[in-house]
Design an enzyme around this catalytic site. Sequence first.
Site, PDB file in Angstrom:
ATOM      1  CD  GLU A  49      -2.872  -1.432   2.174  1.00  0.00           C
ATOM      2  OE1 GLU A  49      -3.078  -0.486   2.954  1.00  0.00           O
ATOM      3  OE2 GLU A  49      -3.412  -2.544   2.310  1.00  0.00           O
ATOM      4  CG  HIS A  90     -14.527  -8.384   7.107  1.00  0.00           C
ATOM      5  ND1 HIS A  90     -14.141  -7.568   8.133  1.00  0.00           N
ATOM      6  CD2 HIS A  90     -13.471  -8.431   6.262  1.00  0.00           C
ATOM      7  CE1 HIS A  90     -12.904  -7.138   7.910  1.00  0.00           C
ATOM      8  NE2 HIS A  90     -12.480  -7.641   6.783  1.00  0.00           N
ATOM      9  CG  HIS A  91     -13.754 -14.797   7.293  1.00  0.00           C
ATOM     10  ND1 HIS A  91     -13.674 -15.970   6.591  1.00  0.00           N
ATOM     11  CD2 HIS A  91     -15.017 -14.741   7.801  1.00  0.00           C
ATOM     12  CE1 HIS A  91     -14.848 -16.611   6.664  1.00  0.00           C
ATOM     13  NE2 HIS A  91     -15.676 -15.878   7.382  1.00  0.00           N
ATOM     14  CD  GLU A  92      -8.377  -7.801   9.394  1.00  0.00           C
ATOM     15  OE1 GLU A  92      -8.682  -7.054   8.460  1.00  0.00           O
ATOM     16  OE2 GLU A  92      -7.292  -8.425   9.432  1.00  0.00           O
ATOM     17  CG  HIS A  96      -9.223  -6.057   1.501  1.00  0.00           C
ATOM     18  ND1 HIS A  96      -9.437  -4.695   1.584  1.00  0.00           N
ATOM     19  CD2 HIS A  96     -10.032  -6.502   0.512  1.00  0.00           C
ATOM     20  CE1 HIS A  96     -10.354  -4.346   0.701  1.00  0.00           C
ATOM     21  NE2 HIS A  96     -10.741  -5.418   0.045  1.00  0.00           N
ATOM     22  CD  GLU A  97      -5.551  -5.752   4.767  1.00  0.00           C
ATOM     23  OE1 GLU A  97      -6.084  -4.694   4.407  1.00  0.00           O
ATOM     24  OE2 GLU A  97      -6.212  -6.717   5.205  1.00  0.00           O
ATOM     25  CD  GLU A 117      -6.737  -3.256   0.653  1.00  0.00           C
ATOM     26  OE1 GLU A 117      -7.300  -2.247   1.045  1.00  0.00           O
ATOM     27  OE2 GLU A 117      -6.118  -4.019   1.420  1.00  0.00           O
ATOM     28  CD  GLU A 128      -8.073   0.630   3.311  1.00  0.00           C
ATOM     29  OE1 GLU A 128      -8.965   0.133   4.007  1.00  0.00           O
ATOM     30  OE2 GLU A 128      -6.960   0.099   3.141  1.00  0.00           O
TER      31      GLU A 128
END
Length: 680
Positions: free
Chosen positions: A181, A383-385, A463-464, A482, A488
């Site tokens: 990022e 969502h799975h963070e 993501h990440e 992502e 964001e």
Amino acid sequence: MKPIRFALGLGLALAAAPALAQQAPAAPVTATSPDGTLRVTLTIDGDGRAAYAISRKDKPILAPSRLGFLFTDVAKIDRRLVVTGTEVRDADETWTQPWGEWASIRNRFRELKVHLKETSALARVFTVTFRLYEDGVGFRYEFPEQPNMARTNVAEELTEFAFAQDGTAWWKPAFLWNREEYLYNKTPLSAVGTADTPITIKLADGTHVALHEAALVDYSGMAVARSEGTTLRAALTPGAGEAKVRKQGAWTTPWRTLIVADDAAGLYHSHLMLNLNEPNKLGDVSWFKPGKFAGVWWNMIKGEWTWARGPRHGATTANVKRYIDFAAANGIAHVLVEGWNVGWDGDWFGNGNDMDFARPTEDFDVKALVAYGRQKGVRLIGHHETGGAASHYEKQFDKAFKFAADNGYMVVKTGYVTDAGQIERVDADGKTYREWHEGQWMSNHFIRVAEAAAKYKVAFDSHEPIKGTGLQRTYPNWVAREGMRGMEYNSWAGKNPPEHEANLVFTRMLEGPMDFTPGIVSLKGEKDSNILSTLAKQLALYVVIYSPVQMVADTPENYAKFPGPMKFIRDVPTDWQDSRVLNGEIGDFVTIARKQRGGEGWYIGAVGDEQERASAFKLDFLTPGKRYKAEIYRDGDQADYRTDRRHDIVIESRLVTSADTMNLRIAPGGGFAIRLVPVN
Ligand code: NOJ
Ligand code: CA
């Protein structure tokens, strides 16, 4: 699918000693792409060092560039090599993508295998396999099982990319804490530092090159570091131990890829990366339908709501219901809910091990919401963070994806928010290690996610993530990722600059679907927190940026203020028959036309940078003889991202045919979006 045609021996030209396949020629060995555009030549110097060179239309792109490896425990491979044989075959097949930017993909290449052997005591053998396309080259190392390589511990790959001329490079730094990022640097090639791939280069003579890799499986991600002048060298992502890559028995590297084209558009049109991946291993994935999603999200990203439980908890039954209503009213297939599960309370950045992906919070009535959504034709996205606790996530795979499937989720969004090098891996014996998002262990972790999710007919958007290398061909439930500075960042200080998306299209987007989360219409913030975009540009992003799951990222209340522009967001599809870059320069502007899958409509999006620009293009891709209504959403004459006229938008219609051209202004920070529907 048409069978691959083999043409052994065809097209091989052995410069020194003409010979047939499987004989032992002296280097150099050379071959061209089937159409003759690209040539690769492998040479061995007096010390027995192997190098490959690439030319295009007889002009050198890469000067002789070294091949080889360093190991942590045995002598390196780079000198005293001989060529022991070569093989050549041609292939030409066409395959179909279940979803994507193009429905049908042609895979036409010539493959050259060069077998090499060390003349030193270890006598190790390996093959370098090149695949030559009209628009680029992929090559990889293949090591068969052999006595002196029962186990391999790679310290570094010595592959070089010695560009034959200087140029301009667009690149972002590798191995920094914030993973992928970062904003793009634009520097001379001869001033690149250590860069993530894809790195995109416009050589001094105008030739465009994108350097990347394909099929990153059971290996660590490759960055590149400039060694001298215009030479870049592989710099592999570390692992938790001394070796960057560990192997047992036979092994191969991912494909090292160079797309080579006349212009920026040519880079985007290449299918090289997808073609270098294995075909679909999941079988019928028609259960996954591309679509848009709204989300209980922007208020959290802005800090108004929380993921954690408490008075400002976002994922409440009432909030999600409101989002389901909004989605249903606007033909949006899904609602993403973040912070719905137990584990977010406290410091979630450091508490990945608290996350439970099958346990909703008390104020999120999943059963009632799923039933409500079903009545309205809207599904939830779970969502799975993981917070980077990847082993903890793996332990929950079954219950997590079962919970998703039981609740009718078609898509899960995963996340790995932790600094680079801080992914937590716990071994069977309970020992903890720290891994890199782009390291070998994570390359395998993501395949395990794909397989675990597929068992339950669930797709995922990571993501990440690890970088994209075309694995969506093999695992078509890995639908997006992502891996760049997304929307964001526009909710925080240090906004994305106006040129960001025109950079992304020719860099990050070459990796595949990108979950950028477009469509923020509330562009005016407090003091200096305005988003550096016009409203028309936000609409354009739905065409310019590709993802089969495309977010409608702002809040229902904000969209309610813009009913006119909202029509475009409602209409625009997320699955395409064909995609064409009509014009573009890296970091300056780009105009893309896409034909919807299963329909006759075309959609065009254009974005610029901080300057006022114009985009002129022909409509010759439309079906001749048909008339189309063009619904145009363009920057108003006063629109400008620097002023409070950023919402100035003109919405107008006109009739066009394939014989027409269009010429539209792009405001500073602006863009335009067009919907073309046949009227006869
Ligand atoms: C970063 C992701 O990009 C964002 O979409 C998500 O909301 C947060 N992490 C929390 O998981
Ligand atoms: Ca620019």
